[in-house]
Design a protein around this motif. Sequence first.
Motif, mmCIF file in Angstrom:
data_model
loop_
_atom_site.group_PDB
_atom_site.id
_atom_site.type_symbol
_atom_site.label_atom_id
_atom_site.label_comp_id
_atom_site.label_asym_id
_atom_site.label_seq_id
_atom_site.Cartn_x
_atom_site.Cartn_y
_atom_site.Cartn_z
ATOM 1 N N ARG A 185 -17.529 6.297 8.763
ATOM 2 C CA ARG A 185 -18.230 5.268 8.013
ATOM 3 C C ARG A 185 -17.284 4.285 7.355
ATOM 4 O O ARG A 185 -17.554 3.793 6.274
ATOM 5 C CB ARG A 185 -19.132 5.906 6.962
ATOM 6 N N ARG A 186 -16.167 4.009 7.976
ATOM 7 C CA ARG A 186 -15.348 2.928 7.448
ATOM 8 C C ARG A 186 -16.133 1.629 7.546
ATOM 9 O O ARG A 186 -16.778 1.363 8.559
ATOM 10 C CB ARG A 186 -14.030 2.825 8.214
ATOM 11 N N SER A 187 -16.040 0.825 6.479
ATOM 12 C CA SER A 187 -16.850 -0.388 6.408
ATOM 13 C C SER A 187 -15.961 -1.576 6.080
ATOM 14 O O SER A 187 -14.916 -1.439 5.435
ATOM 15 C CB SER A 187 -17.931 -0.226 5.326
ATOM 16 N N TRP A 188 -16.394 -2.738 6.543
ATOM 17 C CA TRP A 188 -15.699 -3.968 6.175
ATOM 18 C C TRP A 188 -16.727 -5.056 5.905
ATOM 19 O O TRP A 188 -17.887 -4.958 6.304
ATOM 20 C CB TRP A 188 -14.698 -4.414 7.248
ATOM 21 N N ASN A 189 -16.268 -6.087 5.229
ATOM 22 C CA ASN A 189 -17.169 -7.169 4.830
ATOM 23 C C ASN A 189 -16.395 -8.472 4.842
ATOM 24 O O ASN A 189 -15.272 -8.541 4.327
ATOM 25 C CB ASN A 189 -17.729 -6.896 3.423
ATOM 26 N N ILE A 190 -16.966 -9.499 5.436
ATOM 27 C CA ILE A 190 -16.407 -10.853 5.357
ATOM 28 C C ILE A 190 -17.538 -11.804 5.002
ATOM 29 O O ILE A 190 -18.715 -11.535 5.300
ATOM 30 C CB ILE A 190 -15.733 -11.298 6.676
ATOM 31 N N GLY A 191 -17.185 -12.884 4.340
ATOM 32 C CA GLY A 191 -18.224 -13.838 3.969
ATOM 33 C C GLY A 191 -17.659 -15.006 3.196
ATOM 34 O O GLY A 191 -16.449 -15.161 3.022
ATOM 35 N N GLY A 192 -18.548 -15.819 2.736
ATOM 36 C CA GLY A 192 -18.171 -16.989 1.954
ATOM 37 C C GLY A 192 -19.377 -17.529 1.227
ATOM 38 O O GLY A 192 -20.508 -17.070 1.411
ATOM 39 N N GLY A 193 -19.126 -18.516 0.378
ATOM 40 C CA GLY A 193 -20.230 -19.087 -0.376
ATOM 41 C C GLY A 193 -19.761 -20.219 -1.267
ATOM 42 O O GLY A 193 -18.667 -20.769 -1.095
ATOM 43 N N TYR A 194 -20.595 -20.533 -2.243
ATOM 44 C CA TYR A 194 -20.290 -21.646 -3.142
ATOM 45 C C TYR A 194 -20.477 -21.184 -4.582
ATOM 46 O O TYR A 194 -21.486 -20.541 -4.920
ATOM 47 C CB TYR A 194 -21.201 -22.841 -2.872
ATOM 48 N N LYS A 195 -19.496 -21.531 -5.406
ATOM 49 C CA LYS A 195 -19.529 -21.179 -6.823
ATOM 50 C C LYS A 195 -19.901 -22.429 -7.612
ATOM 51 O O LYS A 195 -19.171 -23.419 -7.615
ATOM 52 C CB LYS A 195 -18.158 -20.648 -7.254
ATOM 53 N N PHE A 196 -21.066 -22.373 -8.277
ATOM 54 C CA PHE A 196 -21.551 -23.540 -9.012
ATOM 55 C C PHE A 196 -20.833 -23.709 -10.350
ATOM 56 O O PHE A 196 -20.548 -24.821 -10.777
ATOM 57 C CB PHE A 196 -23.063 -23.420 -9.245
ATOM 58 N N ASP A 197 -20.586 -22.612 -11.030
ATOM 59 C CA ASP A 197 -19.870 -22.648 -12.304
ATOM 60 C C ASP A 197 -19.307 -21.256 -12.538
ATOM 61 O O ASP A 197 -19.239 -20.439 -11.612
ATOM 62 C CB ASP A 197 -20.785 -23.098 -13.461
ATOM 63 N N GLN A 198 -18.895 -20.965 -13.750
ATOM 64 C CA GLN A 198 -18.268 -19.678 -14.034
ATOM 65 C C GLN A 198 -19.243 -18.513 -13.929
ATOM 66 O O GLN A 198 -18.828 -17.352 -13.868
ATOM 67 C CB GLN A 198 -17.674 -19.684 -15.442
ATOM 68 N N ASN A 199 -20.559 -18.779 -13.892
ATOM 69 C CA ASN A 199 -21.543 -17.703 -13.889
ATOM 70 C C ASN A 199 -22.290 -17.543 -12.567
ATOM 71 O O ASN A 199 -22.529 -16.418 -12.129
ATOM 72 C CB ASN A 199 -22.575 -17.931 -15.012
ATOM 73 N N LEU A 200 -22.681 -18.634 -11.924
ATOM 74 C CA LEU A 200 -23.626 -18.558 -10.811
ATOM 75 C C LEU A 200 -22.970 -18.961 -9.495
ATOM 76 O O LEU A 200 -22.259 -19.967 -9.424
ATOM 77 C CB LEU A 200 -24.829 -19.471 -11.090
ATOM 78 N N SER A 201 -23.246 -18.148 -8.451
ATOM 79 C CA SER A 201 -22.760 -18.466 -7.107
ATOM 80 C C SER A 201 -23.716 -17.863 -6.080
ATOM 81 O O SER A 201 -24.519 -16.978 -6.393
ATOM 82 C CB SER A 201 -21.339 -17.921 -6.894
ATOM 83 N N VAL A 202 -23.631 -18.362 -4.827
ATOM 84 C CA VAL A 202 -24.404 -17.821 -3.704
ATOM 85 C C VAL A 202 -23.423 -17.499 -2.580
ATOM 86 O O VAL A 202 -22.358 -18.121 -2.470
ATOM 87 C CB VAL A 202 -25.484 -18.807 -3.220
ATOM 88 N N ALA A 203 -23.775 -16.498 -1.748
ATOM 89 C CA ALA A 203 -22.853 -16.079 -0.688
ATOM 90 C C ALA A 203 -23.633 -15.601 0.527
ATOM 91 O O ALA A 203 -24.759 -15.087 0.418
ATOM 92 C CB ALA A 203 -21.934 -14.970 -1.193
ATOM 93 N N LEU A 204 -23.017 -15.773 1.710
ATOM 94 C CA LEU A 204 -23.515 -15.235 2.973
ATOM 95 C C LEU A 204 -22.450 -14.276 3.487
ATOM 96 O O LEU A 204 -21.300 -14.668 3.700
ATOM 97 C CB LEU A 204 -23.766 -16.362 3.976
ATOM 98 N N ASN A 205 -22.821 -12.986 3.674
ATOM 99 C CA ASN A 205 -21.848 -11.960 4.038
ATOM 100 C C ASN A 205 -22.315 -11.179 5.258
ATOM 101 O O ASN A 205 -23.525 -10.959 5.464
ATOM 102 C CB ASN A 205 -21.650 -10.974 2.882
ATOM 103 N N ILE A 206 -21.344 -10.736 6.047
ATOM 104 C CA ILE A 206 -21.586 -9.826 7.170
ATOM 105 C C ILE A 206 -20.872 -8.524 6.846
ATOM 106 O O ILE A 206 -19.661 -8.514 6.595
ATOM 107 C CB ILE A 206 -21.069 -10.409 8.491
#
Length: 354
Positions: A70-91
């Motif tokens: 069960r070795r796992s990995w994750n890659i992704g990216g997104g946009y950080k609106f400010d110091q608190n809120l961000s959205v991301a798309l991950n695989i």
Amino acid sequence: MKKTTLTKFLIAPVAFGVMVGTAAAKDVEQGWFVQGNIGQATGHESSASLVNEVADVGDLQSMRILSDKRRSWNIGGGYKFDQNLSVALNITDLGVIELDSHGDHDAIAGIKALSGTATGLTAMYSHPLTEEISAHVRGGLAHLSARSNRTDAGHGTSDGSNSGLTFGVGASYAITSNLDALVDWDRFQFDREVDVISAGVRYTFGEVMTQKAKPAPAPAPVVKPVVEKQPEPAPVVKPAPVAPLKPMAVTVYFGNNSSSLNNETLTVLNNAKSQLVNDRVDTVNVSGFASSTGNAAYNQMLSEKRAKKVAAYIKQNWSVDADKVVVTASGEKYANEAPTGAKARKVTVTVKFN
């Protein structure tokens, strides 16, 4: 998915956000980012449910897990609106499970391994704990793509898919203003649950905007105290010099061998009273005298008696303090100075003023 699981998913981010509150970090980062994690996945499922999800088979024989890779990995990216809120798309790769499958059912015969990949769209809330360390919570939707690998005797591969929720918590440490180290725990909620614990890095391409310190408030204007002008003191008026008053002297006479005050004596004393300036009286000297007729000792006593009679009248009628009236008696001491004996039988009153 069970209703209780959805409730937990909705409550967990809200409770965490209320607990940590909103704080201001030293730097405010904004921009696009990429990240990558590696870790370990743990499933909460039986081997039979895995096969049923991939092959859609209801009649399953017993299956045995040979190896849980069960070795796992994750890659992704997104946009950080400010110091608190961000959205991301991950695989996220959920790892591989090796199985030993056997039986008469064609759908499960020869299945040797199961693997799955989850694609998730999440929103994340971050809260700075210090200038370098932040905690975060996230939640969103995920889509599972699962595949079963078979032996040559089987039917090659078989694919399946499912959709559900994903949520997680974690922390980050700012290595530089753009590079962060990450530690995360995530749960994928499909027909079965999979937990992933991982560590990785995130790089933010946006500029680092430092919050400007609020300008210090302008100092309050200095209000000069109003000094009231004191009124000028009234000029000191010196009292006008008082003109000195000459002493006043009156004489009253007595009959032979008498100390009584007759009408003539009272008239003289009353006239003298009308000429007094009472508030300036200093002393009133009352002196009694006698003629040389008779015994000298008797005459001494008689002169004193005459003086006391006049002094008593003055104290009672002249409005003069009693302690200012002084009585003396001279007897026949000055009798020879009088032209006749009748003039020697007298009392003199001398008033001195201040």
